[in-house]
Scaffold this active site. Structure first.
Site, short mmCIF file in Angstrom:
data_model
loop_
_atom_site.label_atom_id
_atom_site.label_comp_id
_atom_site.label_asym_id
_atom_site.label_seq_id
_atom_site.Cartn_x
_atom_site.Cartn_y
_atom_site.Cartn_z
CD GLU A 182 -10.14 28.73 12.47
OE1 GLU A 182 -9.84 28.68 13.67
OE2 GLU A 182 -11.29 28.54 12.05
CD GLU A 251 -11.81 24.15 10.26
OE1 GLU A 251 -12.45 24.35 11.33
OE2 GLU A 251 -10.58 24.23 10.19
C1 GAL Z 1 -11.41 25.60 13.93
C2 GAL Z 1 -10.02 25.03 13.66
C3 GAL Z 1 -10.07 23.51 13.64
C4 GAL Z 1 -10.80 23.02 14.86
C5 GAL Z 1 -12.17 23.65 14.94
C6 GAL Z 1 -12.95 23.26 16.17
O1 GAL Z 1 -11.36 26.92 14.28
O2 GAL Z 1 -9.53 25.50 12.43
O3 GAL Z 1 -8.77 23.01 13.59
O4 GAL Z 1 -10.05 23.33 15.97
O5 GAL Z 1 -12.04 25.02 15.02
O6 GAL Z 1 -13.19 21.92 16.18
#
Ligand code: GAL
Length: 835
Positions: A182, A251
């Site tokens: 990110e 994600e």
């Molecule tokens: C995303 C990040 C993850 C984790 C998640 C929140 O933005 O890439 O590593 O932090 O948010 O749980």
């Protein structure tokens, strides 16, 4: 001699053909990741190896496979692997190779997110703390010392994977990797150096020649051939930055993390299933659940500050490694439905047609005759009947039905077919028998005390070797001070960058303050008792996890940075910030290793009537035998305030049940856009009450349990509990389709669904708590009858289920004494107790 050469040649031939029979190529095109020439729809889930124990890994991976996943995704945890420069650690929970090989043995692929910046609510976002003190370093930008360190670690991991033959092209399970994490939003903020860094990172990674694709997530300008991917609760509208790249979702947040002081977030199974179906119907081909198993931030690995020890994440497999139902089962059913569509999905682009004002059909129809359809209803309030082809389909609100042959709806995202269950923590032990020891307050003359002018930043001093740093100074009070006569105590004010602070005046606790995730800073402001002569001010400043996210989070400070002032003296206000301060890193008990059996023998412990209770800075120890059975265990810490817990010398994490969850926990409706603020629980209760005790850390008897308590608590309230299933439920709609595992479809009309109930292996169904065929409402644990209810709803369950481990009952009117409301759609809700 010749025969030897022939032998060697045969051996070489064997080896050569073996390598080429098991290795595969991985590439991509506009539609999907292509493995060995085939486009694949890939379902993936994050399991972070250090957030569980190696003993748990095979079971977690097996459950992921059974849940229909193809890929396990994990970050690589730099600060766990390189605790000091050049000194590497890959053992126990950090045995990355072992973890990957277990995934391989299970027949699944790996997506390896090397980072090495990983965010992940992990201490310092995965960076080792020493990295901050490399001369001239600036993190995550076009900075030579940083790039050198990042390259060094990335190379280390890649060469290790190569040496172990773990990339898919070598016959291993790794089908792709990730560089950075990110970075897009940071690049946007910092501009040109950020752009240059992105280019460099991509080139550096690609140059490592892994043979498998690289991903950058949330990075719209990911340079070719790196694929940019989406993160979020929804990603259906995401498009990659080139038309020859596939649409990937790295994600999909299955819930959200818990912070100390925050409510516990959850995400309904119906909504996450909807988000996945919506992504796939829009041409997506890779979905990863972040997290599939969240696990535990053991020791001091939680980031933050203020990230809780539990990283449960409301994931399909819960923190303790048990299936979270109905989420796990509902997603498994979704995955089966998607896999039935795979031939059509990978060979055609969707044709989208409207089925109503808020309804659409997405149809994938391939030249070879494969056809799959997704019927979507985006309305959050109303379910609708739509006509598609020559049939009618009922679409519940905010849902998608999946038709793998363009005719038969085998799955709807809002119709839970999976059994749900309620887990409870049931105390197992007789009360522990505790001994206590009060942590000695340090003094400026102690060993290992350093003296500096003024106030110094905490992590600079501790290098994060401990959460704790003592700041000590003396204040002289002249006998002529007016307050000594007036009784109007002076006001001590302390500004601190966080995260928590205990203030001791002449050895007495005079107050505790702490920040929160939104604002870690704190101010202490109290009237304090001072006497004529020298007064000792000792501030115990506590870090609760280092930041893991934000532009240049490495520059964020912790500790008492001032000002520190005393108001109400003859001189008015005295600023004591710049005088001499003595610094002592960590607790004496930490230095003495009181959490080990050997270390604990170096001090005198009190017990019985002498046991300290409700005293700050108290150590407690006890021993206990391991409870029988194999259910997971947790420690109920609700009688305690804040501190840390060790079992057999290993830290199970920070406890902080004294931090009560703020905010509102409103009723949760699955429909509508989900956020991390929706569907929260635990408001007004401790953010975290139970702390996972891994079974594999226990011996049959004589386990050594140590608690360090900062605030003061009653250790007699601490209880070991087993996590057990007390209640199971089924919630089945009439005419709800069920799928055969191997692809045979069952038509809606001929299908008579069954309600299945099953208790854990050693338990039996002891009671039917609730059963209603009609229009029951509520969810597992709080069902109630609706306006329509068949009066014989309980009978079949009483007859077929009581005393059995599992049972099933057909959902049809005649089973429940006739149709209670002809013409309306009915469902069955049933809840049974296991014991
Ligand atoms: C995303 C990040 C993850 C984790 C998640 C929140 O933005 O890439 O590593 O932090 O948010 O749980």
């Amino acid at each position: 001699m010749l025969s030897k050469v022939v032998d060697l040649f045969m051996l070489w031939l064997l080896f050569y053909s073996w390598v080429f029979s098991v290795s595969a190529t991985v590439s991509y095109d506009s539609k999907a990741i292509v493995i060995n020439g085939s486009r694949r729809i890939l379902l993936s889930g994050s399991i972070h190896y250090p957030r569980s124990t190696p003993e748990m890994w095979p079971d977690l991976i097996a459950k992921a496979k059974e849940g229909g996943l193809d890929v396990i995704q994990t970050y690589v945890f730099w600060n766990g692997h390189e605790p000091s420069p050049g000194n590497y650690y890959f053992e126990d929970r950090y045995d990355l190779v072992r973890f990957i090989k277990l995934v391989q043995q299970a027949g699944l692929y790996v997506h390896l997110r090397i980072g090495p910046y990983i965010c992940a609510e992990w201490n310092f976002g995965g960076f080792p703390v020493w990295l901050k003190y490399v001369p001239g370093i600036v993190f995550r930008t076009d900075n030579e010392p940083f790039k050198a360190a990042m390259q060094n670690f990335t190379e280390k991991i890649v060469s290790m994977m190569k040496a172990e033959m773990l990339f898919e092209t070598q016959g291993g399970p790794i089908i792709m990797s990730q560089i950075e994490n990110e970075f897009g939003p940071v690049e946007w903020e910092i501009g040109d150096p950020g752009k240059a860094y992105t280019k460099w990172a991509a080139q550096m990674a690609v140059g490592l020649d892994t043979g498998v694709p690289w991903i950058m997530c949330k990075q719209d300008d990911a340079p070719d051939p790196v694929i940019n991917a989406c993160n979020g609760f929804y990603c259906e509208n995401f498009t990659p930055n080139a038309k020859y790249k596939p649409k990937m979702w790295t994600e999909n947040w299955s819930g959200w993390y818990t912070e100390f002081g925050g409510a516990v977030p959850t995400r309904p199974a119906e909504d996450i299933a909807f988000s996945v179906a919506r992504f796939i119907q829009n041409g997506g081909s890779f979905v990863n659940y972040y997290m599939y198993h969240g696990g535990t931030n053991f020791g001091r690995t939680a980031g933050g500050p203020f990230i809780a020890t539990s990283y449960d994440y409301d994931a399909p497999i819960d923190e303790y490694g048990q299936l979270r139902e109905p989420k796990w089962g509902h997603l498994r059913d979704l995955h089966r439905a998607i896999k039935l569509c795979e031939p059509a999905l990978v060979s055609a682009d969707p044709t989208v047609t409207s089925l109503g004002s808020n309804q659409e059909a997405h149809v994938f129809s391939s030249k070879s005759g494969a056809c799959a359809a997704f019927l979507a209803n985006y309305d959050t309030k109303y379910s609708v009947n739509v006509t598609f082809g020559s049939a009618q389909y009922e679409l519940p609100r905010w849902s998608i039905s999946i038709l793998p042959d363009c005719k038969t709806a085998v799955f709807n995202t809002a119709r839970l077919g999976a059994q749900s269950s309620v887990k409870q923590m049931v105390p197992v032990n007789a009360a522990f028998s505790w001994q206590s020891y009060i942590e000695e307050r340090p003094s400026a003359d102690d060993q290992n005390v350093t003296v500096h002018d003024g106030l110094w930043e905490q992590i600079y001093i501790t290098r994060d070797a401990s959460d704790y740093l003592w700041y000590m100074t003396d204040v002289n009070i002249d006998p002529s001070e007016g307050f000594l006569k007036s009784g109007q105590d002076p006001l001590l004010t302390i500004w601190s960058a966080g995260h928590a602070l205990h203030v001791f005046i002449n050895g007495q606790l005079s107050g505790t303050v702490y920040g929160g995730l939104e604002n870690p800073k704190l101010t202490f402001s109290n009237n304090v008792k001072l006497s004529p002569g020298t007064n000792k001010i000792s501030l115990l400043s506590i870090a609760v996890g280092l930041p893991n996210v934000g532009t240049h989070f490495e520059t964020w400070n912790a500790g008492v940075l001032g000002l520190v002032t005393l108001t109400g003296l003859n001189e008015g206000t005295r600023d004591i910030s710049n005088q001499k301060w003595s610094y002592k890193i960590g607790l004496k008990g930490e230095a003495l290793n009181l959490y080990t059996v050997a270390g604990s023998s170096s001090v005198e412990w009190a017990e019985g009537s002498q046991l300290s209770k409700k005293q700050p800075l108290a150590w407690y120890k006890t021993t206990f035998d391991s409870p029988g059975g194999d259910e997971p265990l947790g420690l109920d810490m609700s009688s305690m305030g804040k501190g840390q817990v060790w079992i057999n010398g290993q830290s199970i994490g920070r406890h902080w049940p004294g931090y009560i969850a703020r905010g509102r926990c409103d009723a949760c409706d699955y429909a509508g856009i989900h956020t991390d603020k929706k569907c929260r629980t635990n408001c007004g209760e401790p953010s975290q009450r139970w702390y996972h005790v891994p079974r594999s850390w226990l011996k049959p008897s004589g386990n050594f349990l140590v608690v360090f308590e900062e605030w003061g608590g009653d250790p007699n309230g601490i209880a070991l509990a087993r996590r057990t299933t007390t209640t199971v439920c089924a919630n089945i709609f009439e005419g709800q389709p069920t799928m055969k595992k191997r692809g045979m479809l069952i038509s809606r009309r001929t299908n008579r669904p069954k309600a299945h109930l099953w208790c854990p292996p050693s338990q039996k169904i002891s009671k039917i708590n609730f059963a209603s065929y009609g229009t029951p409402e509520g969810s597992c644990g709080n069902f109630h009858e609706g306006s329509c209810h068949a009066h014989k709803s309980y009978d079949a369950f009483q007859k077929n289920c009581i005393g059995r481990q599992s049972c099933s009952v057909t959902v049809a009117p005649e089973v429940f004494g006739g149709d209670p409301c002809p013409g309306s759609t009915k469902k069955l809700s049933v809840e049974a107790a296991c014991s």
